[in-house]
Design a protein around this motif. Sequence first.
Motif, PDB file in Angstrom:
ATOM      1  N   GLY A  74       0.817  -1.208   0.000  1.00 33.95           N
ATOM      2  CA  GLY A  74       0.000   0.000   0.000  1.00 33.95           C
ATOM      3  C   GLY A  74       0.851   1.258   0.000  1.00 33.95           C
ATOM      4  N   SER A  75       1.940   1.247   0.761  1.00 30.89           N
ATOM      5  CA  SER A  75       2.840   2.409   0.824  1.00 30.89           C
ATOM      6  C   SER A  75       3.462   2.693  -0.532  1.00 30.89           C
ATOM      7  CB  SER A  75       3.945   2.163   1.860  1.00 30.89           C
ATOM      8  OG  SER A  75       3.404   2.000   3.154  1.00 30.89           O
ATOM      9  N   LEU A  76       3.884   1.632  -1.221  1.00 27.20           N
ATOM     10  CA  LEU A  76       4.483   1.791  -2.546  1.00 27.20           C
ATOM     11  C   LEU A  76       3.483   2.422  -3.512  1.00 27.20           C
ATOM     12  CD1 LEU A  76       6.819   1.224  -4.539  1.00 27.20           C
ATOM     13  CD2 LEU A  76       5.798  -1.025  -4.926  1.00 27.20           C
ATOM     14  N   LEU A  77       2.240   1.942  -3.478  1.00 24.82           N
ATOM     15  CA  LEU A  77       1.210   2.452  -4.383  1.00 24.82           C
ATOM     16  C   LEU A  77       0.835   3.901  -4.060  1.00 24.82           C
ATOM     17  CD1 LEU A  77      -1.094  -0.702  -4.581  1.00 24.82           C
ATOM     18  CD2 LEU A  77       0.438   0.176  -6.355  1.00 24.82           C
ATOM     19  N   CYS A  78       0.772   4.232  -2.756  1.00 27.81           N
ATOM     20  CA  CYS A  78       0.436   5.609  -2.362  1.00 27.81           C
ATOM     21  C   CYS A  78       1.443   6.593  -2.943  1.00 27.81           C
ATOM     22  CB  CYS A  78       0.416   5.733  -0.840  1.00 27.81           C
ATOM     23  SG  CYS A  78      -1.033   5.023  -0.042  1.00 27.81           S
ATOM     24  N   GLY A  79       2.704   6.175  -3.001  1.00 27.92           N
ATOM     25  CA  GLY A  79       3.749   7.059  -3.492  1.00 27.92           C
ATOM     26  C   GLY A  79       3.674   7.345  -4.978  1.00 27.92           C
ATOM     27  N   ILE A  80       2.915   6.527  -5.730  1.00 25.66           N
ATOM     28  CA  ILE A  80       2.802   6.754  -7.171  1.00 25.66           C
ATOM     29  C   ILE A  80       1.401   7.241  -7.559  1.00 25.66           C
ATOM     30  CG2 ILE A  80       4.571   5.032  -7.698  1.00 25.66           C
ATOM     31  CD1 ILE A  80       2.370   3.085  -8.461  1.00 25.66           C
ATOM     32  N   ALA A  81       0.585   7.586  -6.574  1.00 28.69           N
ATOM     33  CA  ALA A  81      -0.781   8.045  -6.840  1.00 28.69           C
ATOM     34  C   ALA A  81      -0.764   9.306  -7.700  1.00 28.69           C
ATOM     35  CB  ALA A  81      -1.508   8.310  -5.526  1.00 28.69           C
ATOM     36  N   GLY A  82      -1.662   9.352  -8.694  1.00 30.79           N
ATOM     37  CA  GLY A  82      -1.731  10.506  -9.583  1.00 30.79           C
ATOM     38  C   GLY A  82      -2.919  11.401  -9.346  1.00 30.79           C
ATOM     39  N   SER A  83      -3.799  10.998  -8.434  1.00 36.11           N
ATOM     40  CA  SER A  83      -4.970  11.807  -8.109  1.00 36.11           C
ATOM     41  C   SER A  83      -5.362  11.542  -6.663  1.00 36.11           C
ATOM     42  CB  SER A  83      -6.143  11.467  -9.033  1.00 36.11           C
ATOM     43  OG  SER A  83      -6.606  10.138  -8.782  1.00 36.11           O
ATOM     44  N   MET A  84      -6.194  12.417  -6.130  1.00 38.39           N
ATOM     45  CA  MET A  84      -6.638  12.238  -4.751  1.00 38.39           C
ATOM     46  C   MET A  84      -7.466  10.963  -4.609  1.00 38.39           C
ATOM     47  SD  MET A  84      -6.324  13.600  -1.755  1.00 38.39           S
ATOM     48  CE  MET A  84      -6.107  15.384  -1.750  1.00 38.39           C
ATOM     49  N   GLU A  85      -8.255  10.638  -5.621  1.00 37.67           N
ATOM     50  CA  GLU A  85      -9.064   9.420  -5.575  1.00 37.67           C
ATOM     51  C   GLU A  85      -8.194   8.172  -5.527  1.00 37.67           C
ATOM     52  OE1 GLU A  85     -11.498  12.714  -7.045  1.00 37.67           O
ATOM     53  OE2 GLU A  85      -9.541  11.923  -7.635  1.00 37.67           O
ATOM     54  N   GLN A  86      -7.126   8.157  -6.329  1.00 42.28           N
ATOM     55  CA  GLN A  86      -6.195   7.024  -6.300  1.00 42.28           C
ATOM     56  C   GLN A  86      -5.515   6.913  -4.937  1.00 42.28           C
ATOM     57  OE1 GLN A  86      -3.313   7.209  -9.445  1.00 42.28           O
ATOM     58  NE2 GLN A  86      -4.819   6.980 -11.090  1.00 42.28           N
ATOM     59  N   LEU A  87      -5.111   8.037  -4.391  1.00 38.50           N
ATOM     60  CA  LEU A  87      -4.436   8.028  -3.092  1.00 38.50           C
ATOM     61  C   LEU A  87      -5.349   7.455  -2.021  1.00 38.50           C
ATOM     62  CD1 LEU A  87      -2.025   8.769  -1.311  1.00 38.50           C
ATOM     63  CD2 LEU A  87      -3.004  11.058  -1.068  1.00 38.50           C
ATOM     64  N   ILE A  88      -6.619   7.842  -2.041  1.00 42.30           N
ATOM     65  CA  ILE A  88      -7.574   7.341  -1.055  1.00 42.30           C
ATOM     66  C   ILE A  88      -7.729   5.827  -1.181  1.00 42.30           C
ATOM     67  CG2 ILE A  88     -10.029   7.352  -0.417  1.00 42.30           C
ATOM     68  CD1 ILE A  88     -10.013  10.365  -1.155  1.00 42.30           C
ATOM     69  N   PHE A  89      -7.809   5.323  -2.421  1.00 42.65           N
ATOM     70  CA  PHE A  89      -7.938   3.870  -2.634  1.00 42.65           C
ATOM     71  C   PHE A  89      -6.703   3.126  -2.134  1.00 42.65           C
ATOM     72  CE2 PHE A  89      -7.245   0.100  -5.332  1.00 42.65           C
ATOM     73  CZ  PHE A  89      -8.378  -0.630  -4.974  1.00 42.65           C
ATOM     74  N   PHE A  90      -5.525   3.648  -2.434  1.00 42.11           N
ATOM     75  CA  PHE A  90      -4.288   2.995  -1.999  1.00 42.11           C
ATOM     76  C   PHE A  90      -4.130   3.054  -0.474  1.00 42.11           C
ATOM     77  CE2 PHE A  90      -2.474   4.212  -6.392  1.00 42.11           C
ATOM     78  CZ  PHE A  90      -3.019   3.056  -6.945  1.00 42.11           C
ATOM     79  N   ARG A  91      -4.710   4.080   0.127  1.00 39.06           N
ATOM     80  CA  ARG A  91      -4.683   4.162   1.588  1.00 39.06           C
ATOM     81  C   ARG A  91      -5.547   3.067   2.214  1.00 39.06           C
ATOM     82  NH1 ARG A  91      -1.677   6.812   5.222  1.00 39.06           N
ATOM     83  NH2 ARG A  91      -3.377   7.921   6.237  1.00 39.06           N
ATOM     84  N   PHE A  92      -6.596   2.637   1.511  1.00 39.82           N
ATOM     85  CA  PHE A  92      -7.380   1.481   1.965  1.00 39.82           C
ATOM     86  C   PHE A  92      -6.474   0.254   2.079  1.00 39.82           C
ATOM     87  CE2 PHE A  92     -11.435   3.572   0.738  1.00 39.82           C
ATOM     88  CZ  PHE A  92     -12.213   3.188   1.816  1.00 39.82           C
ATOM     89  N   ILE A  93      -5.651   0.037   1.057  1.00 41.46           N
ATOM     90  CA  ILE A  93      -4.741  -1.116   1.055  1.00 41.46           C
ATOM     91  C   ILE A  93      -3.732  -0.992   2.200  1.00 41.46           C
ATOM     92  CG2 ILE A  93      -2.987  -2.355  -0.273  1.00 41.46           C
ATOM     93  CD1 ILE A  93      -4.418  -1.407  -2.817  1.00 41.46           C
ATOM     94  N   GLN A  94      -3.193   0.197   2.376  1.00 43.65           N
ATOM     95  CA  GLN A  94      -2.231   0.426   3.443  1.00 43.65           C
ATOM     96  C   GLN A  94      -2.857   0.136   4.807  1.00 43.65           C
ATOM     97  OE1 GLN A  94      -0.802   4.474   3.816  1.00 43.65           O
ATOM     98  NE2 GLN A  94       1.319   3.803   3.997  1.00 43.65           N
ATOM     99  N   GLY A  95      -4.085   0.595   4.999  1.00 46.09           N
ATOM    100  CA  GLY A  95      -4.787   0.362   6.260  1.00 46.09           C
ATOM    101  C   GLY A  95      -5.109  -1.093   6.497  1.00 46.09           C
ATOM    102  N   LEU A  96      -5.347  -1.839   5.404  1.00 41.72           N
ATOM    103  CA  LEU A  96      -5.624  -3.270   5.515  1.00 41.72           C
ATOM    104  C   LEU A  96      -4.456  -3.997   6.171  1.00 41.72           C
ATOM    105  CD1 LEU A  96      -7.449  -5.706   4.765  1.00 41.72           C
ATOM    106  CD2 LEU A  96      -6.272  -5.771   2.559  1.00 41.72           C
ATOM    107  N   GLY A  97      -3.236  -3.591   5.856  1.00 41.23           N
ATOM    108  CA  GLY A  97      -2.067  -4.205   6.484  1.00 41.23           C
ATOM    109  C   GLY A  97      -1.770  -3.642   7.852  1.00 41.23           C
ATOM    110  N   ALA A  98      -2.029  -2.345   8.032  1.00 42.90           N
ATOM    111  CA  ALA A  98      -1.705  -1.687   9.307  1.00 42.90           C
ATOM    112  C   ALA A  98      -2.479  -2.270  10.478  1.00 42.90           C
ATOM    113  CB  ALA A  98      -1.980  -0.187   9.203  1.00 42.90           C
ATOM    114  N   GLY A  99      -3.646  -2.860  10.199  1.00 41.73           N
ATOM    115  CA  GLY A  99      -4.454  -3.427  11.272  1.00 41.73           C
ATOM    116  C   GLY A  99      -3.749  -4.513  12.055  1.00 41.73           C
ATOM    117  N   ALA A 100      -2.729  -5.133  11.448  1.00 35.80           N
ATOM    118  CA  ALA A 100      -2.005  -6.205  12.143  1.00 35.80           C
ATOM    119  C   ALA A 100      -0.826  -5.684  12.944  1.00 35.80           C
ATOM    120  CB  ALA A 100      -1.499  -7.234  11.124  1.00 35.80           C
TER     121      ALA A 100
END
Length: 498
Positions: free
Chosen positions: A97-123
């Motif tokens: 998720g962190s890797l994808l957030c760094g290449i986000a090209g729009s706010m919508e993409q960043l929000i989606f990639f933050r979902f992935i990042q949060g999915l892992g952060a829960g552990a």
Amino acid sequence: MTLVNSAYRLKDNKETRRPFVLAAVMLAMFMGAIEATIISTAMPAIVGDLGGFSLYSWVFSSYLLMNAVTVLIYGKLSDLFGRKPIITTGIIIFLIGSLLCGIAGSMEQLIFFRFIQGLGAGAVMPLATTIVGDIYTKEERAKIQGYLSSVWGISAISGPAIGGLLVEFVSWRYVFWINIPLGLLAIAGLHFFLHENIEKKKPAIDYVGATILTISISTLMFILVEGGVHIAWSSWEAISLILISSAGIVAFILYEKRLDEPMMPFELWKSRSILVANVVSLTTGVMLIGISSFLPAFVQGVMERSATIAGFTLTAMSIGWPIASTAAGRLLLKIGYFKTSLIGGVSLIVGSIFFVTMDPADGPLWAACGSFFIGVGMGLTSTSFIVSIQSNVEWKIRGIATATNMFMRNLGNTVGAALLGGILNSRIQAYIEKNGTEGMNIDTVNLLLDESKRQELSSTVLKTLQEGLTVSLHWVYISVLIFAVISFIFIIFIPRKE
């Protein structure tokens, strides 16, 4: 070396090496904790680059939603399959998720990639804390948990500073990519030095409960963020969403009580100390996200200071946090949970008063003082609660017990980001509608957070935007103070005898 649980003594003639495991755990926690502060400093630059100020709070809410929902599932999985494989999986997902957030090209993409990042952060956070509770004795935990709590403080020192420097001299994208080497080092440490001998059980994962909870919280977050901005509070859409969320929460509680192995073991809440710890973790979670998310926008947009200075105001929180966390380990043994937590509750109120009374003319130092007292309060209360909970439960439910407390704080972060973000958006919109010029809307605030664009604004537009942001954030900090008072009231009910 004598360890707490036989599960960690030997596996294939390998012994868990506690100092190295502790270092790996603290590194994993640092990775997760720094995410909260480093992105707060970078958000004005991200909005200035990608646009979409009205989506500002969703960058936090999307991450926190997945974090909050999955933390209980990870806690349960760790009780079934062991801590090591589950936390490793979580770190890997977080890094993707962190890797994808760094290449986000729009706010919508960043929000989606933050979902992935949060999915892992829960552990990461709950299992890191649980591992320490497993391998250290009850007498050692107070001191060690103080170290873990201080990780939040250390991250608050380095996070804003690193974030500000990266934004000013490199790119905001590196605030996400910096997680990658930290995560890889944590995985390596856990792989080589943590050895479990767990008797795996047949999985009994509460997928239905997780689904109900996700729908309930997602619906609540959506209406809190969009209510009064894009959806009128009196509209049928708003009323329907509120009813769906309320019904979902009630259904979740009733369903969980029927299960033999629920995702949320409400039996734990019968202990008054655990009940208070969980409720106060919720309210302090709201406070923490309110300060860390929106303070940089005020310092940069209204006070017109750099990202580095904005980071300094949050850095002050860390000066109080690690000092208080370290002191809490000793205070717990001398004066007990109640008095230690009570001192923390008072500090939270003092810090909140600083923010409520803050004026643009006060400068960053005033904001830093408020952050310092909030840090002291968080350090004292969080350490007290974790030690209290882990001392009141046995190993087989320690993972889910710790995860439940983390869930409540994450839920506070999640609801707080949505609630306070909704207050901020609705207040700014109301102010602009009343005092703004033609063509001005809530996304015009994007210009205020980009230094080069801010300099191009006319004095009239600049004054309107800055006053609107100041008034709106004042309402946010009033809400933070209310939650500080609620936290203090609940702390009073902690059993004195512990």
